[in-house]
Design a protein around this motif. Structure first.
Motif, PDB file in Angstrom:
ATOM      1  N   PHE A 162       5.551 -14.378  -6.765  1.00 35.19           N
ATOM      2  CA  PHE A 162       6.864 -14.674  -7.316  1.00 35.19           C
ATOM      3  C   PHE A 162       7.501 -15.884  -6.639  1.00 35.19           C
ATOM      4  O   PHE A 162       8.216 -16.662  -7.282  1.00 35.19           O
ATOM      5  N   ARG A 170       3.476  -1.398  -7.862  1.00 32.27           N
ATOM      6  CA  ARG A 170       2.204  -1.271  -7.149  1.00 32.27           C
ATOM      7  C   ARG A 170       1.966   0.179  -6.723  1.00 32.27           C
ATOM      8  O   ARG A 170       0.842   0.670  -6.743  1.00 32.27           O
ATOM      9  N   TYR A 207      12.886  -8.935  -7.316  1.00 32.11           N
ATOM     10  CA  TYR A 207      11.582  -8.974  -7.975  1.00 32.11           C
ATOM     11  C   TYR A 207      10.484  -8.468  -7.047  1.00 32.11           C
ATOM     12  O   TYR A 207       9.530  -7.816  -7.483  1.00 32.11           O
ATOM     13  N   TRP A 208      10.603  -8.767  -5.755  1.00 34.00           N
ATOM     14  CA  TRP A 208       9.617  -8.266  -4.790  1.00 34.00           C
ATOM     15  C   TRP A 208       9.664  -6.744  -4.715  1.00 34.00           C
ATOM     16  O   TRP A 208       8.627  -6.082  -4.719  1.00 34.00           O
ATOM     17  N   TRP A 211      10.749  -4.696  -7.020  1.00 31.35           N
ATOM     18  CA  TRP A 211      10.256  -4.182  -8.297  1.00 31.35           C
ATOM     19  C   TRP A 211       8.730  -4.222  -8.337  1.00 31.35           C
ATOM     20  O   TRP A 211       8.080  -3.265  -8.785  1.00 31.35           O
ATOM     21  N   GLY A 212       8.162  -5.330  -7.871  1.00 32.67           N
ATOM     22  CA  GLY A 212       6.704  -5.439  -7.829  1.00 32.67           C
ATOM     23  C   GLY A 212       6.079  -4.405  -6.902  1.00 32.67           C
ATOM     24  O   GLY A 212       5.011  -3.861  -7.193  1.00 32.67           O
ATOM     25  N   MET A 260       2.536  -9.639  -4.576  1.00 27.64           N
ATOM     26  CA  MET A 260       3.617  -9.913  -5.498  1.00 27.64           C
ATOM     27  C   MET A 260       4.657 -10.865  -4.910  1.00 27.64           C
ATOM     28  O   MET A 260       5.143 -11.766  -5.597  1.00 27.64           O
TER      29      MET A 260
END
Length: 291
Positions: free
Chosen positions: A171, A230, A222-223, A225-226, A167
């Motif tokens: 991103f 996962r 965002y990392w 959240w990803g 991810m």
């Protein structure tokens, strides 16, 4: 979820909520095009250290142009044209409504009964908000803002096709793909000289806002959240996104003394309530294939 991961989910929601306020402050110095360009240029710095994920260029471009470029450029333009920050944070989260709707149309993923009820509630809230348009911002500005959740929803569905990739790497490259055309758009719409002047005359406040938007809100958040998506199911993680409009609205009321009339406030609460019903219900079911 582990207590530490719950704290991370809440932290990400707070970061994203505060990002709307940072965007409004940054727009005092930068045009919407330049601000969005800087956001993704900063977030794309990790591309210097990570390889491009195993995703085709057409898919990478399609995801980037919807999930990032379209969503955030529309947000920036709408805020610059006077749409309140708190209202913007609520409208953007209506992407859940469009995501479920598009999934039903394109992939025959029928929403459950509770999701259908949630869609109806959120739609009523949007109609209530539409009834307040034209008083403190234009219909055109609201139309531009509505591009954001629609683009967000399309990007969500396209992101499904990028499977088995890291991810963080994905991103970072999505940000790079968005930054390049945005920079060209900035030069065309603003002109090279005004663009250079805005960059060289950047204040410390503007720099801090851009580092926060690019480095923290986009890259790191965002990392995180990803990583949560996962390790846990979407049903466990996604509801934390409901905190974003509350943080954005509360922060904007403190930072800009933003207030909402009874109809708009009721509409915002109704939209968030509808989204809550959608996200907390069971996942959609796929129509069986008919021979």
């Amino acid at each position: 979820m582990k207590p530490a991961d719950v704290c991370i989910a809440v932290l990400v929601a707070v970061i994203w909520g505060l990002a709307f306020v940072a965007s409004r402050i940054a727009l005092n110095e930068f045009s919407p095009e330049l601000m969005t360009t800087l956001r993704f240029a900063i977030a794309a710095v990790p591309c210097l250290f990570v390889r491009r994920p195993d995703v085709s260029w057409p898919l990478l471009i399609a995801i980037s142009f919807t999930l990032f470029l379209g969503q955030f450029l529309a947000q920036s333009i709408a805020i610059a044209q006077g749409v309140p920050v708190g209202l913007t944070s609520v409208i953007v989260q209506s992407q859940a409504l469009f995501t479920i709707g598009f999934a039903a149309l394109l992939f025959a993923e029928l929403p459950t009964r509770m999701q259908t009820i949630g869609i109806a509630i959120a739609t009523v809230g949007l109609l209530m908000i539409c009834g307040t348009v034209g008083y403190d911002f234009s219909v055109g500005a609201f139309a531009v803002l509505m591009i954001s959740p629609v683009s967000f929803a399309v990007g969500n569905l396209l992101l499904r096709r990028a499977q088995d990739v890291r991810m963080f790497d994905l991103f970072a490259w999505l940000c790079l793909v968005a930054a390049v055309p945005l920079f060209a758009l900035t030069l065309v719409s603003n002109g090279p000289q005004p663009t250079w002047h805005a960059l060289t005359q950047m204040s410390l406040t503007g720099l801090v806002c851009m580092l926060g938007l690019g480095g923290i809100s986009t890259s790191i958040a965002y990392w995180l959240w990803g990583r949560l998506l996962r390790d846990y199911t979407a049903a466990q993680v996604v509801p934390f996104a409901l905190l974003v409009p509350f943080v954005g609205s509360a922060a904007s009321s403190v930072a800009f003394c933003e207030t909402f009339g009874p109809l708009r406030l009721a509409g915002m609460v109704t939209v968030v309530g509808g989204i809550a019903v959608m996200l907390l219900s069971r996942r959609a079911q796929t129509l069986p294939k008919i021979a």
